[in-house]
Design a protein around this motif. Structure first.
Motif, mmCIF file in Angstrom:
data_model
loop_
_atom_site.group_PDB
_atom_site.id
_atom_site.type_symbol
_atom_site.label_atom_id
_atom_site.label_comp_id
_atom_site.label_asym_id
_atom_site.label_seq_id
_atom_site.Cartn_x
_atom_site.Cartn_y
_atom_site.Cartn_z
ATOM 1 N N SER A 148 36.089 40.157 46.712
ATOM 2 C CA SER A 148 37.064 39.078 46.898
ATOM 3 C C SER A 148 36.731 38.252 48.128
ATOM 4 N N GLY A 149 36.985 36.949 48.036
ATOM 5 C CA GLY A 149 36.777 36.077 49.183
ATOM 6 C C GLY A 149 37.794 36.301 50.270
ATOM 7 N N GLY A 150 38.844 37.050 49.989
ATOM 8 C CA GLY A 150 39.877 37.298 50.994
ATOM 9 C C GLY A 150 40.920 36.198 50.982
ATOM 10 N N ALA A 151 42.151 36.596 51.276
ATOM 11 C CA ALA A 151 43.265 35.654 51.170
ATOM 12 C C ALA A 151 43.183 34.541 52.211
ATOM 13 N N GLU A 152 42.436 34.752 53.296
ATOM 14 C CA GLU A 152 42.407 33.766 54.380
ATOM 15 C C GLU A 152 41.250 32.776 54.259
ATOM 16 N N ARG A 154 44.851 42.935 50.817
ATOM 17 C CA ARG A 154 43.910 41.990 51.431
ATOM 18 C C ARG A 154 43.311 41.042 50.396
ATOM 19 N N GLN A 155 44.076 40.749 49.355
ATOM 20 C CA GLN A 155 43.652 39.826 48.314
ATOM 21 C C GLN A 155 44.714 38.755 48.113
ATOM 22 N N PRO A 156 44.309 37.571 47.662
ATOM 23 C CA PRO A 156 45.292 36.527 47.366
ATOM 24 C C PRO A 156 46.123 36.906 46.152
#
Length: 332
Positions: free
Chosen positions: A199-203, A275-277
């Motif tokens: 995942s690209g990460g939520a941030e 830690r994911q959107p």
């Protein structure tokens, strides 16, 4: 353990003379990290809560067995790991199969923020802490048998030496090392191949923009726009409902057949779990005069497209700290 390395709060006599309130105070300092450890082992937020309570109960009853050969924290981890193994033996004699985990539950980022911060000077540790809480990892690890699962988490996530894991499991170092290699090989069958494919990460700014477009298209029930955001091999699941849908065409067909295009009165609230959107969706209820919880979509994003959607039911909203309803203007 020498006097200078013994945890100061335990004193020279260890735990033998510590009363219950003092013991609870010591144990509570480690509650969140123990809960996350049990969550990795079990995949269920609620089972992890039960297991942490069992851990504290066992620790109190066995407090005189703490001999100071390890830290109090490590001693609690040993008890927690065994409590998880006992629960797995009782409730889930067989590991997950087929790429889905029906008992999977999300973990709110606001609680993950309570964990001790990873050392920013050790980027590998930071990456491991994030990746091993993502749903892809949770699903993959649930496909391992309980003991190899414990070996993998203790060695690769917590960084325990093989001899300490062997002592915990009552096994040899060679057996632990062998189990670790088998577990790693099994994990590779389920996890994204390369770290950059996680995942690209939520941030991440690109991810935030994708989530915004996903939210807007979902509220508009625009299946065509949603389809453009999906990778060809996207996967969708909705635990605890059985079934794993693979491929963009199959996912879109399912949405159409379920009547998604005709759904009216949606609102979406961007959030993050594991830690994911994620996006919490609410549906207008005329009788209540408000938007009520519907589903939570947790996204895995790779290279600017959505590679996985895990949908959870509205009963998760309270645990995640999400609003119980939205007003007619979409506010809380």
């Amino acid at each position: 353990m020498s006097a200078d390395t013994r945890p100061k709060e335990l004193g020279e006599s260890g735990l033998g003379e510590v009363d219950e309130p003092a013991f609870s105070g010591l144990a509570e300092r480690h509650r969140r990290e123990l809960h996350v450890h049990c969550y990795r082992m079990l995949g269920s937020f609620e089972d992890a809560e039960d297991t942490v309570q069992e851990t504290f109960l066992r620790a109190w009853r066995r407090r005189e067995t703490f001999e100071g050969r390890s830290t109090f924290r490590a001693w609690l981890y040993r008890i927690a790991t065994n409590a998880c193994l006992d629960l797995l033996a009782k409730r889930r004699p067989e590991p997950a199969t087929g790429g889905e985990v029906l008992w999977l539950q999300p973990y709110p980022d606001r609680l993950l923020d309570e964990l001790p911060a990873a050392d920013a000077n050790e980027p590998e540790s930071v990456a491991v802490a994030r990746e091993t809480i993502e749903l892809a990892y949770l699903v993959a690890v649930q496909h391992l048998a309980p003991r190899p699962r414990a070996v993998l988490i203790l060695r690769d996530v917590l960084g325990w030496p093989a001899k300490d894991v062997a002592e915990l499991l009552g096994d040899s170092v060679n057996s632990v090392n062998s189990a670790l290699q088998r577990a790693r090989a099994a994990m590779r069958e389920h996890l994204p191949v390369e770290r950059q494919d996680w995942s690209g990460g939520a941030e991440d700014s690109g991810t935030r923009e994708l989530v915004r477009r996903f939210t807007d298209a979902s509220v508009a029930t625009d299946v065509g726009r949603l389809a453009d955001m999906l990778r060809d091999d996207v996967r969708c699941s909705m635990p605890p409902t059985p079934g794993l849908t693979r491929g963009r065409d199959a996912v879109v067909t399912g949405w159409v057949e379920d009547g998604f295009e005709g759904m009216q009165g949606l609102r979406g609230v961007p959030t993050s779990v594991n830690r994911q959107p994620a996006v919490a969706f609410y549906l207008w209820n005329e009788r209540e005069g408000a938007y009520l919880p519907l589903t939570l979509d947790v996204l895995r994003v790779t290279g600017g497209v959505i590679t996985e959607i895990v949908t959870f039911h509205a009963d998760r909203f309270l645990r995640l700290g999400l609003p119980e309803r939205l007003a007619a203007d979409g506010t809380e």
